[in-house]
Write a protein that holds these residues in place. Structure first.
Motif, PDB file in Angstrom:
ATOM      1  N   ALA A 160       0.836  -1.202   0.000  1.00  0.00           N
ATOM      2  CA  ALA A 160       0.000   0.000   0.000  1.00  0.00           C
ATOM      3  C   ALA A 160       0.871   1.253   0.000  1.00  0.00           C
ATOM      4  N   MET A 161       1.891   1.273   0.843  1.00  0.00           N
ATOM      5  CA  MET A 161       2.778   2.434   0.908  1.00  0.00           C
ATOM      6  C   MET A 161       3.539   2.627  -0.408  1.00  0.00           C
ATOM      7  N   LEU A 195     -10.240   6.539  11.102  1.00  0.00           N
ATOM      8  CA  LEU A 195      -9.993   5.441  10.172  1.00  0.00           C
ATOM      9  C   LEU A 195     -10.414   5.780   8.747  1.00  0.00           C
ATOM     10  N   PHE A 196     -10.914   6.990   8.543  1.00  0.00           N
ATOM     11  CA  PHE A 196     -11.458   7.352   7.240  1.00  0.00           C
ATOM     12  C   PHE A 196     -10.768   8.579   6.676  1.00  0.00           C
ATOM     13  N   SER A 197     -10.478   8.507   5.375  1.00  0.00           N
ATOM     14  CA  SER A 197      -9.936   9.641   4.650  1.00  0.00           C
ATOM     15  C   SER A 197     -11.102  10.366   3.993  1.00  0.00           C
ATOM     16  N   TYR A 198     -11.301  11.611   4.348  1.00  0.00           N
ATOM     17  CA  TYR A 198     -12.477  12.321   3.838  1.00  0.00           C
ATOM     18  C   TYR A 198     -12.195  13.806   3.718  1.00  0.00           C
ATOM     19  N   GLU A 199     -12.970  14.457   2.864  1.00  0.00           N
ATOM     20  CA  GLU A 199     -12.913  15.908   2.722  1.00  0.00           C
ATOM     21  C   GLU A 199     -14.085  16.563   3.431  1.00  0.00           C
ATOM     22  N   SER A 201      -6.107   1.878   6.641  1.00  0.00           N
ATOM     23  CA  SER A 201      -7.076   2.978   6.675  1.00  0.00           C
ATOM     24  C   SER A 201      -6.568   4.124   7.529  1.00  0.00           C
ATOM     25  N   ARG A 202      -5.957   3.775   8.671  1.00  0.00           N
ATOM     26  CA  ARG A 202      -5.452   4.805   9.582  1.00  0.00           C
ATOM     27  C   ARG A 202      -4.366   5.650   8.902  1.00  0.00           C
ATOM     28  N   ILE A 203      -3.527   4.997   8.098  1.00  0.00           N
ATOM     29  CA  ILE A 203      -2.485   5.716   7.378  1.00  0.00           C
ATOM     30  C   ILE A 203      -3.103   6.594   6.295  1.00  0.00           C
ATOM     31  N   MET A 204      -4.021   6.022   5.513  1.00  0.00           N
ATOM     32  CA  MET A 204      -4.635   6.773   4.417  1.00  0.00           C
ATOM     33  C   MET A 204      -5.480   7.937   4.914  1.00  0.00           C
ATOM     34  N   ALA A 205      -6.028   7.807   6.117  1.00  0.00           N
ATOM     35  CA  ALA A 205      -6.872   8.871   6.663  1.00  0.00           C
ATOM     36  C   ALA A 205      -6.111  10.184   6.773  1.00  0.00           C
ATOM     37  N   LEU A 206      -4.801  10.093   6.932  1.00  0.00           N
ATOM     38  CA  LEU A 206      -3.984  11.293   7.074  1.00  0.00           C
ATOM     39  C   LEU A 206      -3.909  12.102   5.781  1.00  0.00           C
ATOM     40  N   LEU A 207      -4.285  11.479   4.661  1.00  0.00           N
ATOM     41  CA  LEU A 207      -4.267  12.186   3.373  1.00  0.00           C
ATOM     42  C   LEU A 207      -5.407  13.185   3.255  1.00  0.00           C
ATOM     43  N   GLY A 208      -6.506  12.940   3.988  1.00  0.00           N
ATOM     44  CA  GLY A 208      -7.665  13.825   3.874  1.00  0.00           C
ATOM     45  C   GLY A 208      -8.246  13.831   2.474  1.00  0.00           C
ATOM     46  N   ASP A 209      -8.133  12.706   1.794  1.00  0.00           N
ATOM     47  CA  ASP A 209      -8.579  12.582   0.401  1.00  0.00           C
ATOM     48  C   ASP A 209      -9.768  11.637   0.341  1.00  0.00           C
ATOM     49  N   GLY A 210     -10.950  12.175   0.071  1.00  0.00           N
ATOM     50  CA  GLY A 210     -12.156  11.358   0.040  1.00  0.00           C
ATOM     51  C   GLY A 210     -12.204  10.365  -1.097  1.00  0.00           C
ATOM     52  N   HIS A 211     -11.255  10.435  -2.031  1.00  0.00           N
ATOM     53  CA  HIS A 211     -11.245   9.529  -3.183  1.00  0.00           C
ATOM     54  C   HIS A 211     -10.264   8.380  -3.005  1.00  0.00           C
ATOM     55  N   ALA A 215       4.803   8.608   7.565  1.00  0.00           N
ATOM     56  CA  ALA A 215       5.888   7.665   7.875  1.00  0.00           C
ATOM     57  C   ALA A 215       5.779   7.186   9.324  1.00  0.00           C
ATOM     58  N   ALA A 216       5.438   8.097  10.231  1.00  0.00           N
ATOM     59  CA  ALA A 216       5.287   7.735  11.641  1.00  0.00           C
ATOM     60  C   ALA A 216       4.086   6.813  11.840  1.00  0.00           C
ATOM     61  N   ALA A 217       2.994   7.089  11.111  1.00  0.00           N
ATOM     62  CA  ALA A 217       1.804   6.243  11.217  1.00  0.00           C
ATOM     63  C   ALA A 217       2.087   4.840  10.701  1.00  0.00           C
ATOM     64  N   TYR A 218       2.876   4.751   9.638  1.00  0.00           N
ATOM     65  CA  TYR A 218       3.276   3.446   9.108  1.00  0.00           C
ATOM     66  C   TYR A 218       4.046   2.653  10.164  1.00  0.00           C
ATOM     67  N   GLU A 219       5.038   3.278  10.784  1.00  0.00           N
ATOM     68  CA  GLU A 219       5.849   2.590  11.790  1.00  0.00           C
ATOM     69  C   GLU A 219       4.984   2.148  12.968  1.00  0.00           C
TER      70      GLU A 219
END
Length: 218
Positions: free
Chosen positions: A37-38, A136-140, A83-93, A57-61
């Motif tokens: 995924a990374m 746990l969710f990446s959203y706008e 999901s926890r890592i992707m949530a940091l992107l703030g990208d709903g897509h 990177a910290a969330a991955y570790e």
């Protein structure tokens, strides 16, 4: 688990087991999925044009540490950590979804259609469930994530993702001042979505095992 979004091409394996989300996997397989995924995020997602953000990177570790300490790792555990890592992107897509054959809690679907409001799951207020799950969710838009969480209360894999045992569950509902608590077990779940059946549609699911798939940028 498959993860998908506007920047990702998803490939699926075929599997018919609707309980695959609870399948136990090894730490090596779990780490391999998160690493994949990374790798794909770094290759495709525009948020990584300038490299990996320190918080990601910290969330991955942290995710790797958490899984390594678990006595038992399931597909859902891996899905949560990605999901926890992707949530940091703030990208709903960009999100993580379980694409195995669904088992639906049709009583919940029917009650929602009849105007019943879900207020508790196993004694936990639904507002608390939502608040504890948003990370746990990446959203706008927060409403986008809230709607997703409500939809997840209608499937066995979704309830598991939210931290509940779907086959030993109590939900509390309210409507017109009336309050009802209902216990659910495996017998209350079905492979057909009653709402889709009522609309004359065929429920279509994509079957996939736990591995995370992506396509590297050319």
């Amino acid at each position: 688990v498959c993860w998908s979004g506007g920047y990702l091409a998803v490939v699926n394996d075929q599997i018919k087991d609707p309980a695959a989300y609870d399948r136990e996997i090894s730490f090596a397989d779990a780490k391999s999925d998160i690493d994949q995924a990374m790798k794909t995020l770094r290759s495709i997602h525009p948020a990584f044009i300038k490299g990996v953000h320190e918080n990601i990177a910290a969330a991955y570790e942290e995710s790797i540490r958490c899984l390594e300490q678990n006595d038992r790792i399931t597909v859902t555990d891996v899905r949560r950590e990605i999901s926890r890592i992707m949530a940091l992107l703030g990208d709903g897509h960009t999100s993580v979804s379980y694409l195995g054959s669904a088992l639906y809690l049709n009583d919940a679907i029917t009650r929602s259609g009849e105007g019943w409001e879900l207020i508790e799951i196993d004694g936990t207020p639904i507002d608390t469930v939502i608040r504890q799950s948003l990370s746990l969710f990446s959203y706008e838009s927060e409403n986008q994530a809230v709607n997703t969480i409500y939809n997840m209360t209608r499937t066995s894999s979704g309830l598991s993702f939210l931290g509940f045992d779907p086959f030993d569950l109590e939900m509390t509902w309210t409507k017109d001042g009336k309050k009802e608590s209902v216990k659910y077990s495996a017998d209350d779940f079905a492979s057909e979505n009653v709402q889709s059946a009522a609309e004359g549609a065929h429920t279509q699911t994509v079957d996939a095992e736990y591995a995370v798939y992506g396509q590297d940028a050319a």
